[in-house]
Design a protein around this motif. Structure first.
Motif, PDB file in Angstrom:
ATOM      1  N   VAL A  38       0.860  -1.187   0.000  1.00  0.00           N
ATOM      2  CA  VAL A  38       0.000   0.000   0.000  1.00  0.00           C
ATOM      3  C   VAL A  38       0.892   1.232   0.000  1.00  0.00           C
ATOM      4  CG1 VAL A  38      -1.775   1.284   1.231  1.00  0.00           C
ATOM      5  CG2 VAL A  38      -1.806  -1.210   1.273  1.00  0.00           C
ATOM      6  N   LEU A  74      -3.216  -5.800   4.874  1.00  0.00           N
ATOM      7  CA  LEU A  74      -4.303  -5.043   4.265  1.00  0.00           C
ATOM      8  C   LEU A  74      -5.451  -4.912   5.258  1.00  0.00           C
ATOM      9  CD1 LEU A  74      -4.297  -6.789   0.781  1.00  0.00           C
ATOM     10  CD2 LEU A  74      -3.404  -4.521   1.297  1.00  0.00           C
ATOM     11  N   LEU A  94      -4.388  -7.912  -7.282  1.00  0.00           N
ATOM     12  CA  LEU A  94      -4.062  -6.786  -6.413  1.00  0.00           C
ATOM     13  C   LEU A  94      -2.961  -5.927  -7.026  1.00  0.00           C
ATOM     14  CD1 LEU A  94      -5.203  -5.985  -3.602  1.00  0.00           C
ATOM     15  CD2 LEU A  94      -3.151  -7.012  -2.612  1.00  0.00           C
ATOM     16  N   ARG A  95      -2.039  -6.587  -7.704  1.00  0.00           N
ATOM     17  CA  ARG A  95      -0.939  -5.848  -8.330  1.00  0.00           C
ATOM     18  C   ARG A  95      -1.442  -5.006  -9.506  1.00  0.00           C
ATOM     19  NH1 ARG A  95       5.055  -8.437  -8.864  1.00  0.00           N
ATOM     20  NH2 ARG A  95       6.171  -6.446  -8.909  1.00  0.00           N
ATOM     21  N   THR A 109      -4.201  -3.403  -9.411  1.00  0.00           N
ATOM     22  CA  THR A 109      -5.017  -2.349  -8.811  1.00  0.00           C
ATOM     23  C   THR A 109      -4.164  -1.104  -8.578  1.00  0.00           C
ATOM     24  OG1 THR A 109      -6.343  -4.046  -7.708  1.00  0.00           O
ATOM     25  CG2 THR A 109      -6.521  -1.813  -6.863  1.00  0.00           C
ATOM     26  N   PRO A 163      -1.974   1.619  -7.139  1.00  0.00           N
ATOM     27  CA  PRO A 163      -1.229   1.497  -5.867  1.00  0.00           C
ATOM     28  C   PRO A 163      -1.753   2.377  -4.739  1.00  0.00           C
ATOM     29  CG  PRO A 163       0.282   1.652  -7.715  1.00  0.00           C
ATOM     30  CD  PRO A 163      -1.074   1.945  -8.256  1.00  0.00           C
ATOM     31  N   ARG A 187      -6.682  -0.870  -3.137  1.00  0.00           N
ATOM     32  CA  ARG A 187      -5.438  -1.540  -2.731  1.00  0.00           C
ATOM     33  C   ARG A 187      -5.308  -1.505  -1.208  1.00  0.00           C
ATOM     34  NH1 ARG A 187       0.032  -1.902  -4.569  1.00  0.00           N
ATOM     35  NH2 ARG A 187      -0.720  -2.119  -6.703  1.00  0.00           N
ATOM     36  N   LYS A 188      -5.614  -0.369  -0.617  1.00  0.00           N
ATOM     37  CA  LYS A 188      -5.466  -0.215   0.837  1.00  0.00           C
ATOM     38  C   LYS A 188      -6.342  -1.205   1.594  1.00  0.00           C
ATOM     39  CE  LYS A 188      -6.134   3.209   4.518  1.00  0.00           C
ATOM     40  NZ  LYS A 188      -6.534   4.609   4.806  1.00  0.00           N
ATOM     41  N   ILE A 235     -10.758  -5.772  -5.142  1.00  0.00           N
ATOM     42  CA  ILE A 235     -10.430  -5.583  -6.547  1.00  0.00           C
ATOM     43  C   ILE A 235     -11.549  -4.784  -7.207  1.00  0.00           C
ATOM     44  CG2 ILE A 235      -9.713  -6.719  -8.684  1.00  0.00           C
ATOM     45  CD1 ILE A 235      -7.966  -7.343  -6.204  1.00  0.00           C
ATOM     46  N   THR A 265     -11.043  -3.546 -12.952  1.00  0.00           N
ATOM     47  CA  THR A 265      -9.798  -4.335 -12.914  1.00  0.00           C
ATOM     48  C   THR A 265     -10.098  -5.820 -12.976  1.00  0.00           C
ATOM     49  OG1 THR A 265      -8.718  -2.616 -11.581  1.00  0.00           O
ATOM     50  CG2 THR A 265      -7.715  -4.801 -11.573  1.00  0.00           C
TER      51      THR A 265
END
Length: 468
Positions: A258, A353, A393-394, A396, A398, A403-404, A408, A412
């Motif tokens: 994050v 997360l 997640l990658r 998404t 940043p 992401r936090k 999703i 995305t």
């Protein structure tokens, strides 16, 4: 053929001619270990030491003085003497000896008790001499560096992929003798494992992952992840493609899971598309509980009501039927409901997360809990689910709220899920596309699953890839 040793543990030490004969036989053997013969594997090991270890200046130093290399040579020789076993512990035929499809999981040699004792003798003496204990049945790829070596333990059913670097004090161990033969970790390619780390149980560490020093890994770690701590949690994405070769022990080359900034919550949410409080729901409200890594999340909250409907309002028979779907009224082709298992949240590698902590989730967004439940219906395993979630997640943004809080965004998910599922799972392309667009009818889900994923699928149907 052997002589007594006055030092160490007083065990048997093979005399030099006998040891030389064992090594020559092993080098001449056509048997493959992780798709490599012994000569090519040890050559790659020695070259890797020169490239990665700043203390090694020449190839001759690596071969003569580095005990991690010497221990690997002894292991590879012992491996050729170990009785034939496949990945399930069954004897392998001689035809499978040079077949990469079978020897990539386990290699073969003559299955006699004498060979077994010879292999164990090599293992025990290498452990006494070098402080590195590798079971002869373990499968280790080429270009592997065991730096310093002291205190490294690798169990019987463990596998280590090509290009890995393992520091001193690392344990690849089993969790218990519970009747399961396959009980040790499976390490992917180009993985970096820091000093003093323990990876326990039949779990997978994906390709290109980094495990920080002193970590205790009890759950699968996806490809490209950086995990630290005891128990280990994922803190970010490895920036380099091959961490095992770059040896970033300080973990400088890590993209944070994050990324923090000073912008307001409102501006962060606007990047995900506008939605009002009337069209969102909190994880706690829908699921009735916090995220406990059990797969019943915000958008899967209807699954709880679905279970109550299926089990009856009085709940008398709920204990017996909670994980069993009533198939008497199911349409043809429907799959039975697979209930997510409960796990200790403190062991979840994604606990960095803020999953499910009063999160505002836009319609169609896929939380981790919902993704777990969806993929369980498709027969995916725990490590496959982790790989899919981490890859999405990658993708998404940043610095987004998504992401936090570990969900999703629908755009995305619709864009990337089919490709990610094809890479990490055996889900058919047609079903993956149906999941990405929320087409429950094409998936032919059972009643409980249809109710559990109703809100998520409806949001996905209304979402566009270009949204946000």
């Amino acid at each position: 053929s052997s002589s007594s040793s006055g030092g160490g543990d007083g065990g048997l030490i093979p005399c030099s001619p006998m040891l030389l004969h064992m090594l020559r036989d092993a080098l001449a053997s056509p048997e493959l270990e992780a798709n490599h013969d012994m000569s090519s594997a040890i050559r790659a090991d020695a070259e890797a030491i020169v490239r990665r270890d700043p203390a090694c200046e020449t190839l001759l130093e690596a071969i003569m003085f580095f005990k991690g290399f010497a221990a690997l040579v002894c292991h590879r020789a012992a491996r050729r003497k170990w009785p034939n076993k496949d990945s399930y512990g069954n004897a392998m035929s001689s035809e499978a000896l040079t077949d990469p499809a079978t020897t990539s999981k386990s290699s073969s040699s003559s299955s006699t008790k004498g060979d077994r004792f010879t292999a164990l003798l090599l293992q025990s003496q290498a452990a006494a001499a070098f402080g590195v204990d590798i079971h002869p049945a373990a499968s280790i790829g080429a270009g592997v560096v065991i730096d310093h070596g002291t205190g490294v333990v690798i169990g019987e059913t463990a596998t280590v992929g090509d290009g890995c670097t393992i520091l001193h004090g690392v344990t690849l161990g089993g969790t218990a003798k519970d009747g399961s033969w396959d009980r040790h970790p499976k390490i992917g390619q180009d993985v970096l494992i820091g000093a003093g780390s323990s990876i326990l149980g039949n779990i997978k560490v994906g390709n290109g992952a980094k495990i920080g020093s002193g970590s205790v890994v009890l759950r699968p770690i996806p490809s490209g992840a950086t995990a630290v701590g005891a128990p280990a949690k994922i803190i970010g994405f490895a920036k380099e493609e091959k961490p095992g070769s770059d040896v970033d022990l300080a973990l400088d080359e890590v993209e944070p899971l994050v990324k923090r900034n000073s912008s307001s919550l409102l501006s962060q949410e606007s990047s995900m598309g506008s939605f009002t409080s009337a069209t969102v729901a909190t994880t706690e409200d829908e699921s009735g509980e916090d995220d406990d890594d059990d797969g019943n999340g915000s958008n899967a909250g209807d699954g709880k009501q679905a279970e109550e409907d299926d089990n009856g309002s009085n709940g008398k028979d709920q204990k017996d039927t909670a994980t069993v779907e009533d198939t008497s009224s199911m349409p043809p082709g429907c799959r039975e409901w697979v209930a997510p298992k409960s796990h200790n949240r403190d062991l979840c590698p994604f606990r960095a997360l803020k999953c499910g902590q009063g999160t505002l989730v836009p319609p169609g967004a896929v939380t981790r809990q919902t993704l777990v439940a969806i993929l369980l219906q498709e027969g995916c395993k725990e490590d496959e689910i982790g790989e899919v979630y981490f890859a999405l997640l990658r993708c998404t943004p940043p610095r987004s709220e998504a992401r936090k809080h570990g969900y999703i965004p629908p755009c995305t998910f619709k864009e990337h899920f089919p490709d990610v599922a094809a890479k990490f799972t055996s889900i058919s392309p047609c079903r993956a596309k149906a999941i990405s667009r929320g087409d429950g009818k094409e998936l032919k889900l059972c009643r409980r699953a249809s109710k559990a994923f109703k809100k998520t699928f409806k949001g996905l149907q209304n979402a566009s890839i270009t949204d946000g």
